[in-house]
Design an enzyme around this catalytic site. Structure first.
Site, mmCIF file in Angstrom:
data_model
loop_
_atom_site.group_PDB
_atom_site.id
_atom_site.type_symbol
_atom_site.label_atom_id
_atom_site.label_comp_id
_atom_site.label_asym_id
_atom_site.label_seq_id
_atom_site.Cartn_x
_atom_site.Cartn_y
_atom_site.Cartn_z
ATOM 1 N N CYS A 186 0.008 -9.981 1.172
ATOM 2 C CA CYS A 186 -0.818 -9.742 2.284
ATOM 3 C C CYS A 186 -0.481 -9.720 4.170
ATOM 4 O O CYS A 186 0.828 -8.963 3.470
ATOM 5 C CB CYS A 186 -2.003 -10.679 1.697
ATOM 6 S SG CYS A 186 -1.695 -12.287 2.246
ATOM 7 N N LYS A 187 -1.298 -10.101 4.428
ATOM 8 C CA LYS A 187 -0.282 -9.792 5.713
ATOM 9 C C LYS A 187 0.168 -10.871 6.585
ATOM 10 O O LYS A 187 2.073 -10.904 6.411
ATOM 11 C CB LYS A 187 -1.498 -10.027 6.799
ATOM 12 C CG LYS A 187 -0.932 -9.156 8.642
ATOM 13 C CD LYS A 187 -2.204 -8.737 9.454
ATOM 14 C CE LYS A 187 -2.026 -8.859 10.522
ATOM 15 N NZ LYS A 187 -3.394 -9.374 11.655
#
Lengths: 221, 221
Positions: free
Chosen positions: B132-133
């Site tokens: 994800c981030k």
């Protein structure tokens, strides 16, 4: 680590009763076979795991790893209960005693870690679990040296060390990791060539082969 | 992840010159080929990796993983530079957009995680990188659900989640993990049976086979 799903029995497949029975088995399974990995457990590489000290409640989980060896990094004798488990599973214990105090002698640590690394990267010992007491400092140093040997940049080696050490990160360990010279290990290994297998089988792993052609005489550093 | 050791060329083996050349190559190698894994990178299982958002400096490392797919858990479009890398390496992008805010709707999160899990455990997509981030919350939820599916006890699921989330651990994520019912996934998978291979090859991995006998009609929950 456990079987991902318990398949229906062949004679039950596709029947209402089969589905109900299957559901019941899976539900029971959820309760009966719950697995408890040792504290600070993680996979490091194909065939290499790390953790804190395994307790008897972790034995069913360890069994699912089908270990061939355990690299144990403390000087204290291994508990009889754990030895009994290892015997029953035919797992060899490879002990490299490193004192747990915060300031071990760097030269002793270096020599011991180097010996442990040689054993660690020998795929004949895989699958292998590395552990010390909490899986933070001694285990973190050994894994960190492996990462340097894999050419990881130092900041990534530190990030991984700190992820497992948490609040207990030690500046002495990080200085040790920074100073560890992987050329030592490379030079020890000239007669044994490890290399990654191609992806023909869609699996990446270490291969072991003896170099029987001619052993260099200048192996020792 | 990189080659563990660079073997001497055959004609150089065992000669003094060969050793010197080899030493030089390895030393150069140390500087030139240093690998930078993405932040929060780790191996989850055979063929499953996790990390934060990969930057271009991480591409050489990712290349060494020989990925077949990436499971991307953010709703934002993938950067063109990363798409270009994926095209050049023939890696498929599997996007499951989950909002990064701290309080996503539990029912939407559950449905999306379930879809991502189905893709994650399909070995035809391996080796796969989940990201994800920051590799903390969304990735942590997906990996945590995988662990529940593997019958890990909840405290071990939490311990792993917290190791990657660190100071940013979210109580909402942990409640989500506690509430996630893996029976949903088991029931979705009755027609596809995953099981661990035996240790004949000394490797544990997921096997995939279609169950062609008769597909149960009551698959959907």
């Amino acid at each position: 680590m456990s079987a991902y799903i318990q398949p229906p029995l062949p004679e039950e497949r596709g029947t209402k009763r089969g589905m109900d029975q299957q559901k019941k088995r899976n539900m029971n399974n959820d309760h009966d076979d719950v697995l408890e990995p040792p504290t600070n457990f993680s996979m490091v590489e194909d065939g290499i795991f790390r953790s804190g000290f395994p307790q008897p409640s972790n034995f069913p989980f360890l069994q699912s790893l089908n270990l061939r060896s355990i690299i144990y990094l403390c000087p204290e004798p291994y508990p009889e209960e754990n030895l009994e488990f290892l015997r029953s599973q035919n797992i060899q214990l490879l002990q490299f005693g490193i004192e747990g105090k915060t300031e071990p002698s760097v030269s002793i640590l270096k020599d011991t870690i180097l010996e442990a690394l040689k054993v660690l990267i020998d795929v004949r010992n895989h699958p292998v679990l590395i552990h010390c007491k909490r899986g933070k400092h001694r285990t973190g140093c050994l894994v960190g040296c492996l990462r340097k040997f894999q050419n990881w940049c130092l900041s990534s080696v530190f990030e991984e060390y700190q992820r497992f050490a948490g609040m207990k990160s030690r500046a002495t360990d990080m200085r040790f990791l920074e100073g560890f010279d992987t050329l030592l290990l490379r030079q020890c290994l000239y007669s044994i060539i490890y290399q990654y297998q191609g992806y023909g089988s869609n699996k990446r792993r270490l291969l072991y082969r003896e170099d029987n052609l001619q052993k260099p005489q200048t192996m020792k550093v």
